[in-house]
Scaffold this motif. Sequence first.
Motif, PDB file in Angstrom:
ATOM      1  N   ASP A   1       0.816  -1.034  -0.117  1.00  0.00           N
ATOM      2  CA  ASP A   1      -0.236  -0.112   0.044  1.00  0.00           C
ATOM      3  C   ASP A   1       1.129   1.319  -0.309  1.00  0.00           C
ATOM      4  O   ASP A   1       0.351   2.724   0.066  1.00  0.00           O
ATOM      5  N   GLY A   2       2.356   1.113  -0.406  1.00  0.00           N
ATOM      6  CA  GLY A   2       2.869   2.204   0.095  1.00  0.00           C
ATOM      7  C   GLY A   2       3.405   2.828  -1.116  1.00  0.00           C
ATOM      8  O   GLY A   2       2.822   2.113  -2.533  1.00  0.00           O
ATOM      9  N   TYR A   3       3.871   4.156  -0.911  1.00  0.00           N
ATOM     10  CA  TYR A   3       3.812   5.027  -2.405  1.00  0.00           C
ATOM     11  C   TYR A   3       4.765   4.210  -3.379  1.00  0.00           C
ATOM     12  O   TYR A   3       3.639   4.590  -4.802  1.00  0.00           O
ATOM     13  N   PRO A   4       5.245   3.888  -3.306  1.00  0.00           N
ATOM     14  CA  PRO A   4       6.698   3.193  -4.076  1.00  0.00           C
ATOM     15  C   PRO A   4       5.787   1.899  -4.932  1.00  0.00           C
ATOM     16  O   PRO A   4       5.878   2.236  -6.341  1.00  0.00           O
ATOM     17  N   LEU A   5       5.588   1.032  -4.462  1.00  0.00           N
ATOM     18  CA  LEU A   5       4.783   0.144  -5.598  1.00  0.00           C
ATOM     19  C   LEU A   5       3.215   0.543  -5.865  1.00  0.00           C
ATOM     20  O   LEU A   5       2.859  -0.783  -6.522  1.00  0.00           O
ATOM     21  N   ARG A   6       3.316   1.774  -5.427  1.00  0.00           N
ATOM     22  CA  ARG A   6       1.887   1.876  -6.176  1.00  0.00           C
ATOM     23  C   ARG A   6       2.162   2.602  -7.373  1.00  0.00           C
ATOM     24  O   ARG A   6       1.022   2.822  -8.180  1.00  0.00           O
ATOM     25  N   HIS A   7       3.218   3.027  -7.717  1.00  0.00           N
ATOM     26  CA  HIS A   7       3.309   4.458  -9.017  1.00  0.00           C
ATOM     27  C   HIS A   7       4.672   4.102  -9.450  1.00  0.00           C
ATOM     28  O   HIS A   7       6.190   3.630  -8.728  1.00  0.00           O
ATOM     29  N   GLU A   8       4.861   3.195 -10.864  1.00  0.00           N
ATOM     30  CA  GLU A   8       5.221   3.225 -11.560  1.00  0.00           C
ATOM     31  C   GLU A   8       6.558   3.899 -11.329  1.00  0.00           C
ATOM     32  O   GLU A   8       8.264   2.758 -11.765  1.00  0.00           O
ATOM     33  N   TRP A   9       7.125   4.228 -12.191  1.00  0.00           N
ATOM     34  CA  TRP A   9       8.038   5.769 -11.971  1.00  0.00           C
ATOM     35  C   TRP A   9       9.007   5.403 -11.105  1.00  0.00           C
ATOM     36  O   TRP A   9      10.175   5.678 -11.474  1.00  0.00           O
ATOM     37  N   THR A  10       8.880   5.127  -9.779  1.00  0.00           N
ATOM     38  CA  THR A  10       9.804   5.443  -8.640  1.00  0.00           C
ATOM     39  C   THR A  10      10.258   3.891  -9.029  1.00  0.00           C
ATOM     40  O   THR A  10      11.645   4.484  -9.386  1.00  0.00           O
ATOM     41  N   LEU A  11      10.063   2.956  -9.521  1.00  0.00           N
ATOM     42  CA  LEU A  11      11.076   1.805  -9.634  1.00  0.00           C
ATOM     43  C   LEU A  11      12.150   2.585 -10.713  1.00  0.00           C
ATOM     44  O   LEU A  11      13.287   2.224 -11.379  1.00  0.00           O
ATOM     45  N   TYR A  12      11.686   3.212 -12.229  1.00  0.00           N
ATOM     46  CA  TYR A  12      12.579   4.015 -13.314  1.00  0.00           C
ATOM     47  C   TYR A  12      13.555   4.524 -12.912  1.00  0.00           C
ATOM     48  O   TYR A  12      14.837   4.621 -13.127  1.00  0.00           O
ATOM     49  N   ILE A  13      13.216   5.855 -12.170  1.00  0.00           N
ATOM     50  CA  ILE A  13      14.014   6.622 -11.712  1.00  0.00           C
ATOM     51  C   ILE A  13      14.894   6.174 -10.350  1.00  0.00           C
ATOM     52  O   ILE A  13      16.157   6.692 -10.989  1.00  0.00           O
ATOM     53  N   PHE A  14      14.539   5.063  -9.505  1.00  0.00           N
ATOM     54  CA  PHE A  14      15.083   4.930  -8.320  1.00  0.00           C
ATOM     55  C   PHE A  14      15.934   3.560  -8.518  1.00  0.00           C
ATOM     56  O   PHE A  14      16.694   2.974  -8.152  1.00  0.00           O
ATOM     57  N   ASP A  15      15.447   2.587  -9.414  1.00  0.00           N
ATOM     58  CA  ASP A  15      16.411   1.172  -9.781  1.00  0.00           C
ATOM     59  C   ASP A  15      17.300   1.073 -11.056  1.00  0.00           C
ATOM     60  O   ASP A  15      18.282   1.041 -11.727  1.00  0.00           O
ATOM     61  N   SER A  16      15.882   1.693 -12.023  1.00  0.00           N
ATOM     62  CA  SER A  16      15.873   0.920 -13.582  1.00  0.00           C
ATOM     63  C   SER A  16      17.099   2.303 -14.225  1.00  0.00           C
ATOM     64  O   SER A  16      18.494   1.978 -15.100  1.00  0.00           O
ATOM     65  N   VAL A  17      16.971   3.616 -13.955  1.00  0.00           N
ATOM     66  CA  VAL A  17      18.531   4.768 -14.266  1.00  0.00           C
ATOM     67  C   VAL A  17      19.472   4.285 -14.067  1.00  0.00           C
ATOM     68  O   VAL A  17      20.776   5.121 -14.479  1.00  0.00           O
ATOM     69  N   LEU A  18      19.169   4.163 -12.660  1.00  0.00           N
ATOM     70  CA  LEU A  18      20.463   4.093 -12.191  1.00  0.00           C
ATOM     71  C   LEU A  18      21.381   2.903 -12.232  1.00  0.00           C
ATOM     72  O   LEU A  18      22.570   2.561 -12.746  1.00  0.00           O
ATOM     73  N   MET A  19      20.433   1.642 -12.825  1.00  0.00           N
ATOM     74  CA  MET A  19      21.867   0.666 -13.057  1.00  0.00           C
ATOM     75  C   MET A  19      22.285   0.511 -14.285  1.00  0.00           C
ATOM     76  O   MET A  19      22.911   0.137 -14.359  1.00  0.00           O
ATOM     77  N   PHE A  20      21.339   1.769 -15.509  1.00  0.00           N
ATOM     78  CA  PHE A  20      21.813   1.947 -16.360  1.00  0.00           C
ATOM     79  C   PHE A  20      23.203   2.688 -16.445  1.00  0.00           C
ATOM     80  O   PHE A  20      24.433   2.257 -17.217  1.00  0.00           O
ATOM     81  N   PHE A  21      22.738   3.659 -15.537  1.00  0.00           N
ATOM     82  CA  PHE A  21      23.891   4.300 -15.494  1.00  0.00           C
ATOM     83  C   PHE A  21      25.666   3.635 -14.681  1.00  0.00           C
ATOM     84  O   PHE A  21      26.670   3.929 -15.119  1.00  0.00           O
ATOM     85  N   VAL A  22      24.972   2.746 -14.313  1.00  0.00           N
ATOM     86  CA  VAL A  22      26.179   1.544 -13.275  1.00  0.00           C
ATOM     87  C   VAL A  22      26.882   0.803 -14.614  1.00  0.00           C
ATOM     88  O   VAL A  22      28.430   0.839 -14.788  1.00  0.00           O
ATOM     89  N   MET A  23      26.126   0.071 -15.430  1.00  0.00           N
ATOM     90  CA  MET A  23      26.858  -0.048 -16.319  1.00  0.00           C
ATOM     91  C   MET A  23      27.633   1.017 -17.635  1.00  0.00           C
ATOM     92  O   MET A  23      28.437   0.357 -18.470  1.00  0.00           O
ATOM     93  N   ALA A  24      27.023   1.815 -17.919  1.00  0.00           N
ATOM     94  CA  ALA A  24      27.627   2.952 -18.591  1.00  0.00           C
ATOM     95  C   ALA A  24      29.302   3.071 -17.972  1.00  0.00           C
ATOM     96  O   ALA A  24      29.471   3.448 -18.139  1.00  0.00           O
ATOM     97  N   LEU A  25      28.873   3.432 -16.526  1.00  0.00           N
ATOM     98  CA  LEU A  25      30.636   4.242 -15.979  1.00  0.00           C
ATOM     99  C   LEU A  25      31.262   2.902 -15.721  1.00  0.00           C
ATOM    100  O   LEU A  25      32.428   3.154 -16.332  1.00  0.00           O
ATOM    101  N   PHE A  26      30.531   1.716 -15.754  1.00  0.00           N
ATOM    102  CA  PHE A  26      31.551   0.396 -15.360  1.00  0.00           C
ATOM    103  C   PHE A  26      32.813  -0.192 -17.170  1.00  0.00           C
ATOM    104  O   PHE A  26      32.983  -0.131 -17.365  1.00  0.00           O
TER     105      PHE A  26
END
Length: 270
Positions: free
Chosen positions: A225-250
């Motif tokens: 019932d928390g905000y993150p699991l009810r709103h998809e944009w949080t996953l993309y901003i705080f997980d997907s984007v960050l992990m892509f930058f991890v791969m780019a930096l590596f």
Amino acid sequence: MAQLEPYKGGFYLWNYLPSVPAAVIFILLFLAATAAISWRMYKTRTWFCVPFAVGGFCEFIGYCARASAHNKTGKLMPFVIQNVFILVAPALFAASIYMSLGRIIRSVRGEKYSIIRVDILTKTFVAGDVLSFVVQGSAAGLMATGDNAKMGEQIVIGGLMIQIIMFGLFAVTAILFELRLRQHAKPTNGLGLAWKRGLNMLYGVSALIMVRSIFRVIEYAMGQDGYPLRHEWTLYIFDSVLMFFVMALFYVWYPDGIQPQSFENVMLDT
């Protein structure tokens, strides 16, 4: 037109319809990043980066499953696949990151400046990483069932906390090593800067994974019932984007130069 469907007994796996365009964007990004790193790994024979490449492939599979789930929100398999693969991929990134530090230390013959013996440093951090991977992976599927969802969330939080603790210890180890090494290293040409570049890469990707892991802890602590699991944009901003930058930096600061012969002109005081 796609709509949310219950899985069993009125239990909904999703709180929203997964976005196909967003998933496709990251399918392409992670596929490209994984292919680039895999090719560089093959060309340079840096096989310690295999876990990192596998982590990128897990991200790719995870977002393929999210795209598929748009029209299958009542189906268990797409939900479990995307949940498990996206959740555990950073643990695979971490394995190669931990191994990179050991190689940097040996490359500059700086074993005596590490607060953890180099022969057990990599084993210690990778063992913690494997534990985090196993805990998260084993619990992710439990969140697909209403009766065990809460327990699954708590176990995942435990796995993420292991990851955060290990990254914290890793950061302390790397920073103290650098501070000690700077007091003794005397680079005589540009090659002496390679170990610093390698450490800066490790700091950058570690910070990104740390932020992502903290977000995930908050996400699961707040529950369904928390905000993150009810709103998809949080996953993309705080997980997907960050992990892509991890791969780019590596990829940009790829650790293929971390070899003893690359540091022949780095003189260390005895």
